[in-house]
Scaffold this active site. Sequence first.
Site, PDB file in Angstrom:
ATOM      1  N   GLU A   1       0.824  -1.211   0.000  1.00  6.62           N
ATOM      2  CA  GLU A   1       0.000   0.000   0.000  1.00  6.62           C
ATOM      3  C   GLU A   1       0.857   1.260   0.000  1.00  6.62           C
ATOM      4  O   GLU A   1       0.494   2.264  -0.616  1.00  6.62           O
ATOM      5  CB  GLU A   1      -0.943  -0.007   1.208  1.00  6.62           C
ATOM      6  CG  GLU A   1      -1.904  -1.182   1.267  1.00  6.62           C
ATOM      7  CD  GLU A   1      -2.760  -1.301   0.015  1.00  6.62           C
ATOM      8  OE1 GLU A   1      -3.037  -0.264  -0.622  1.00  6.62           O
ATOM      9  OE2 GLU A   1      -3.137  -2.425  -0.324  1.00  6.62           O
TER      10      GLU A   1
ATOM     11  N   ASP B   1      -4.918  -5.402  -8.911  1.00  6.37           N
ATOM     12  CA  ASP B   1      -4.225  -4.292  -9.564  1.00  6.37           C
ATOM     13  C   ASP B   1      -3.861  -4.660 -11.001  1.00  6.37           C
ATOM     14  O   ASP B   1      -4.054  -3.858 -11.925  1.00  6.37           O
ATOM     15  CB  ASP B   1      -2.955  -3.934  -8.783  1.00  6.37           C
ATOM     16  CG  ASP B   1      -3.259  -3.490  -7.362  1.00  6.37           C
ATOM     17  OD1 ASP B   1      -4.353  -2.949  -7.150  1.00  6.37           O
ATOM     18  OD2 ASP B   1      -2.405  -3.677  -6.488  1.00  6.37           O
TER      19      ASP B   1
END
Length: 670
Positions: A420, A495
Site C-alpha cells: 500500500e 491491480d
Amino acid sequence: MKKNMLKSLSLWLAIGLIMVLVFNYFNKSDVIRKEIAYSDFIDDVKAGEIKTVVIKDNNITGELKKDDEQFETYAPSDPELVPLLQSNGVEIHAKPADRSPWYMTVLISWFPLILLVGIWLFFMRQMTGGGGGGKAFSFGKSKAKLLTPDSMKVTFKDVAGIEEAKEELTEIVDFLKDPTKYQRLGGKIPKGVLLVGSPGTGKTLLAKAVAGEAGVPFFSISGSDFVEMFVGVGAARIRDLFEQGKKAAPCIIFMDEIDAVGRHRGAGLGGGHDEREQTLNALLVEMDGFDSNEGVILVAATNRPDVLDPALLRPGRFDRQIVVPRPDLNGRVQILKVHAARVKMEDTVDFEVIAKGTPGFAGAELANLINESALLAARKNQDSVTMDDVEEAKDKVMMGAERRSMVIPEKERLITAYHEAGHAIVAVMIKDSDPVHKVTIIPRGMALGLTMQLPDEETHMYNKSYILSKITVLLGGRIAEEVKFKSMSTGASNDIERLSSLARKMVMSWGMTKSLGTISFGKRDEAIFLGKEISSQKDYSEKTAEHIDSEVDKIVNLCYNSARKVLETNIKLLDAAANMLMEKETINRQDLDELVKTYATGKMNSFSEMLDEIKPASIIAKTKEKNALIASKALKDDVSSTATKTTKTVKVSKATKTPKAKTTAKTPKK
C-alpha cells in the site's frame, strides 16, 4: 375503506362467537366423583351412609357421610327410590335434565352444510376477483395502486441535485393544473415522459414528487407486474390500466422499470407470440394507437434505455426523455442537506467537505451515507451526529466495514504495508494522478489493505497522461514488494487485472496509440433480451492482434519502469511510509505530505516529463534491434558498392591484362 371496516368487524364477530362456543363446551365441573353401581347405592342408602343426592333425570350424584366423598350413578325408572331416600333421612335435590342451547343445536345440525357453502363461496370469490386482486378470472385486471392527493407527501422540495429534470416535470404538473395556459397557443399535453438515469439517481423519487404536486389521480405500477406465465395476460392488464386511467382523466400513470416489458422486439425466443412482445404491442397501441387517450400521461423510468424498442421511444409516445444524471458537487451538497434535515447533526458538519469526498455518488448513496452516520452515532450513545461519524460512515460505504478481528501474520502485514505504501508513494510523486486521501492496512471488505484516491475537482473525461499515471500507481504495489522483498505475492492480482484492462482499452477503444491510430478494435455482440454484453467479436487480423498485444505490452512496461524509478529513488520514503502504516495502521493525506517533505529525494514530475527521462527495456531492446538492422543494411550497401566497383575493375584488367586486377577481384571473397 368501508369495505375493509366491514371485513374486520365480521372477522372479530366470528372470532368472538367461536370463543363463546369453546367456553360453553369446556365450562364443565371439574369435581371428581366416584362412580358406583346402583345396587351399591341402594345398600348405602339403607345403611344410612348417604348424606345428600341430586337427581337429574336418571343421573344421580351425591355426597357420602364418610369424608364427604362425591359419587355418581345411573338409576333406572324406580318408583320406590324416593320413598326409600325419605325413610332413611337423605337430603334430596331434583334438577331438570341439561338441554343444549339453540345455537349449539343449529350449529351441529347445519355446520356441514354451512362449511361446504362457505368453501364454495371462498373459491368463487377468489376466481371472480373478490377479496383483493383476484386469481383465476382476474388475470387481466391491472395491479396498479391508485394514490390520492391526500396520501402523497413527497413534493419537489424533497428532491435536490437534479434541477433540470425538476424543471421538465414541473412544466407537466403546471399543464395539469392550468392547461389553458398552454392550449391557447395550440400546445398539447405530452403523452409520455421517460426518466433515464443510473440506479439511485432519484427517478422514482421524482415520480413521487410529481404525484404530490400534480393534485390528480396517480397510478403506480412496476413493469414486472405485466409479466405472467400465460400469454396475453400482460396485454390485458395494459388495456385495463389505461381503461382505469381514462375514467380518472386527467391522471398520471407511473411505470417503474419499463424495460421489463419494453425491450426490443424480435430478440426473444418466442417470436411474435412471446408474452413480452404481446404486452409491448398493447402498450404501443394504448399510448398512440387508433383510439387516443387524452389526459392520460405515462411517466416511465429505466436505467437501460438502450434496450428499449425504437417504436416506444418515438415522439407521440414518449414525447420527452429526461436524463436524471448523477449530481455534481453543488447537487451533492443540496442532497446531503435534504437528508440531513431529518437527522440530529452538529453545526460543525461541513456538507461541502463531505460532497467533495464523495465524487460519483448518487442520491441514494448519499442518503445511505447520512443514515450510516446516524447509526454509528446511535451506537456510540451520542446525542447528535458529528463530522467524525460522517467520515467514518463514508469510509465504511466506500471501502467496506473494518475487519479488526481478522488475524493476520506479522509477515503478511509487513508485505501489505509496503504494498500500500508503494501505491501511495507513486501517487504522491506523480502530478497527473489523483491525490491520496487515505491509506490503510486494516482489512476492509475483501481486501487486506486499501489506498484511496479522491480527485480535487469534478472530471468528466480523462487524458492519456492521467490514464498512464493510473496504471503506474496500480503497479506501485507490486514493484514495492519486488524492491523490498525481492519477491512477488498474489496481493497484486486485482491491480494487474485493472491496469491490463486500462491498457487494452487505450489501444482498442480509445485510440491512444500512434502506430494503430484512432481505430476501435473488437466489435461487441450484445443479447438484447438479456440486457447485457455477452461477447466481443474479433474483427481484426492475427497480425493486428500481435500489434495490439505489442502496444499493450509497451504501455505496461513504460509505466512499470516509471513506477520502479520513483520507488528506487525514494526508498527511504517507502520505508518510512510502511513503518508508519505498521504503527498507526491508517495514514491520511497530511501524514503523507509530512513524510514527503522529510524523506523524498526525487522531484514531483508530471507523467509527460517522466516519459522523456525513462525508456522501458522493451523500447531499448527494439531500438538496439533497429540500430542493428540499420548497421547491417549499411554494411550490405557498402559490400554491394565495393563488389560493383571490383567487377568494373576486373573487366578493365582483362582488357589491359594487368596483374593488379586479379588481386582486386579477390577482395570481395575475403
